[in-house]
Write a protein that holds these residues in place. Structure first.
Motif, PDB file in Angstrom:
ATOM      1  N   TYR A  79       0.844  -1.193   0.000  1.00 31.85           N
ATOM      2  CA  TYR A  79       0.000   0.000   0.000  1.00 31.85           C
ATOM      3  C   TYR A  79       0.878   1.242   0.000  1.00 31.85           C
ATOM      4  CZ  TYR A  79       0.922   0.374   5.020  1.00 31.85           C
ATOM      5  OH  TYR A  79       1.524   0.496   6.238  1.00 31.85           O
ATOM      6  N   ASP A  85      -4.985  10.266  -1.956  1.00 35.23           N
ATOM      7  CA  ASP A  85      -5.617   8.955  -1.915  1.00 35.23           C
ATOM      8  C   ASP A  85      -4.677   7.892  -1.377  1.00 35.23           C
ATOM      9  OD1 ASP A  85      -3.887   8.468  -4.106  1.00 35.23           O
ATOM     10  OD2 ASP A  85      -5.440   9.034  -5.521  1.00 35.23           O
ATOM     11  N   LEU A  87      -3.392   3.973  -2.079  1.00 34.08           N
ATOM     12  CA  LEU A  87      -3.304   2.919  -3.091  1.00 34.08           C
ATOM     13  C   LEU A  87      -3.101   1.588  -2.388  1.00 34.08           C
ATOM     14  CD1 LEU A  87      -0.770   4.525  -5.601  1.00 34.08           C
ATOM     15  CD2 LEU A  87      -3.244   4.532  -5.739  1.00 34.08           C
ATOM     16  N   SER A  89      -2.335  -2.429  -3.563  1.00 31.58           N
ATOM     17  CA  SER A  89      -2.023  -3.290  -4.693  1.00 31.58           C
ATOM     18  C   SER A  89      -1.841  -4.721  -4.200  1.00 31.58           C
ATOM     19  CB  SER A  89      -0.735  -2.802  -5.371  1.00 31.58           C
ATOM     20  OG  SER A  89      -0.407  -3.611  -6.470  1.00 31.58           O
ATOM     21  N   GLU A  96      -4.329  -6.430  -9.001  1.00 34.74           N
ATOM     22  CA  GLU A  96      -5.449  -5.542  -8.682  1.00 34.74           C
ATOM     23  C   GLU A  96      -4.912  -4.358  -7.902  1.00 34.74           C
ATOM     24  OE1 GLU A  96      -9.570  -5.715  -6.130  1.00 34.74           O
ATOM     25  OE2 GLU A  96      -8.829  -7.547  -7.045  1.00 34.74           O
ATOM     26  N   GLN A  97      -5.252  -3.181  -8.352  1.00 32.48           N
ATOM     27  CA  GLN A  97      -4.842  -1.973  -7.641  1.00 32.48           C
ATOM     28  C   GLN A  97      -6.090  -1.155  -7.331  1.00 32.48           C
ATOM     29  OE1 GLN A  97      -1.924   0.460  -9.604  1.00 32.48           O
ATOM     30  NE2 GLN A  97      -1.268   1.336  -7.681  1.00 32.48           N
ATOM     31  N   THR A  98      -6.263  -0.844  -6.056  1.00 28.83           N
ATOM     32  CA  THR A  98      -7.406  -0.076  -5.598  1.00 28.83           C
ATOM     33  C   THR A  98      -6.933   1.316  -5.193  1.00 28.83           C
ATOM     34  OG1 THR A  98      -8.406  -2.114  -4.750  1.00 28.83           O
ATOM     35  CG2 THR A  98      -9.308  -0.046  -3.942  1.00 28.83           C
ATOM     36  N   VAL A 100      -8.298   4.597  -3.229  1.00 29.48           N
ATOM     37  CA  VAL A 100      -9.356   5.084  -2.351  1.00 29.48           C
ATOM     38  C   VAL A 100      -9.083   6.553  -2.041  1.00 29.48           C
ATOM     39  CG1 VAL A 100     -10.597   4.733  -0.193  1.00 29.48           C
ATOM     40  CG2 VAL A 100      -9.522   2.783  -1.315  1.00 29.48           C
ATOM     41  N   THR A 128     -16.354   2.922   2.006  1.00 29.16           N
ATOM     42  CA  THR A 128     -16.712   4.119   1.246  1.00 29.16           C
ATOM     43  C   THR A 128     -18.200   4.069   0.949  1.00 29.16           C
ATOM     44  OG1 THR A 128     -16.266   3.049  -0.870  1.00 29.16           O
ATOM     45  CG2 THR A 128     -14.424   4.216   0.166  1.00 29.16           C
ATOM     46  N   SER A 133     -16.401  -0.682  -3.458  1.00 22.65           N
ATOM     47  CA  SER A 133     -15.075  -0.075  -3.400  1.00 22.65           C
ATOM     48  C   SER A 133     -14.426  -0.205  -2.027  1.00 22.65           C
ATOM     49  CB  SER A 133     -15.152   1.403  -3.804  1.00 22.65           C
ATOM     50  OG  SER A 133     -15.901   2.116  -2.851  1.00 22.65           O
ATOM     51  N   ASP A 134     -15.027  -0.935  -1.111  1.00 21.10           N
ATOM     52  CA  ASP A 134     -14.403  -1.133   0.186  1.00 21.10           C
ATOM     53  C   ASP A 134     -13.070  -1.844  -0.009  1.00 21.10           C
ATOM     54  OD1 ASP A 134     -16.621   0.007   1.207  1.00 21.10           O
ATOM     55  OD2 ASP A 134     -17.373  -1.769   2.239  1.00 21.10           O
ATOM     56  N   ALA A 135     -12.078  -1.452   0.766  1.00 23.33           N
ATOM     57  CA  ALA A 135     -10.740  -2.012   0.631  1.00 23.33           C
ATOM     58  C   ALA A 135     -10.242  -2.457   1.998  1.00 23.33           C
ATOM     59  CB  ALA A 135      -9.805  -0.972   0.031  1.00 23.33           C
TER      60      ALA A 135
END
Length: 163
Positions: A79, A85, A87, A89, A96-98, A100, A128, A133-135
């Protein structure tokens, strides 16, 4: 690590997960597969004969293969805190990369189950407005998880106030 910074050429400063998560997952792999191998060998030995008991060794291949896969998966998690934001990964085959945005965070929580507590680990869960989109960042040291929670909450409040 200084938060909100980027590495060379504008790249974020990635932070990997501590080794406790890998140790926990590997222990669980062994705990589940060794008794399965022994039970299969015993069952086949009693019902089909001693020669078939060797088939129980099939289950011992699984931990060897899983050991390597768990290591690769653990190394893929990272991260980075950027100015606007967070990130996250992960992934080996399917990366996958999020992303937020701080202003979209509604809730940041730190969780730690019994096994995680035993290994000195905690997870940070980000919620969120969009449920999809929750991470989550698993396997952090509790002090880092709490620091991250506090920082993300502070940044989230500051960014949402400007909306």
């Amino acid at each position: 690590m200084e938060t909100g910074t980027t590495g060379g050429a504008g790249r974020p400063d990635w932070v990997g997960l501590p080794g406790g998560l890998l140790a926990l997952r590997r222990l669980l792999l062994v705990i589940w597969t060794v008794p399965l191998a022994a039970g299969t060998a015993l069952l086949l030995g009693l019902t089909a004969g001693p020669a078939w008991a060797a088939a129980g060794a099939f289950w011992l291949v699984l931990p060897a293969w899983g050991w390597v896969l768990l290591g690769r998966n653990w190394r893929s998690w990272r991260y980075a805190e950027r100015a606007d934001d967070l990130l996250i990964s992960r992934g080996v085959l399917w990366r996958e990369q999020t992303v937020v945005p701080y202003g979209r965070m509604q809730l940041v929580e730190v969780t730690s189950g019994p096994l995680e507590r035993r290994f000195g680990l905690a997870s940070v869960q980000l919620h969120t407005a969009a449920a999809a989109s929750d991470a989550k960042i698993p396997g952090l040291v509790p002090a880092e998880a709490e620091r991250l929670r506090d920082r993300l909450t502070e940044l989230g409040e500051a960014r949402s106030a400007g909306l």
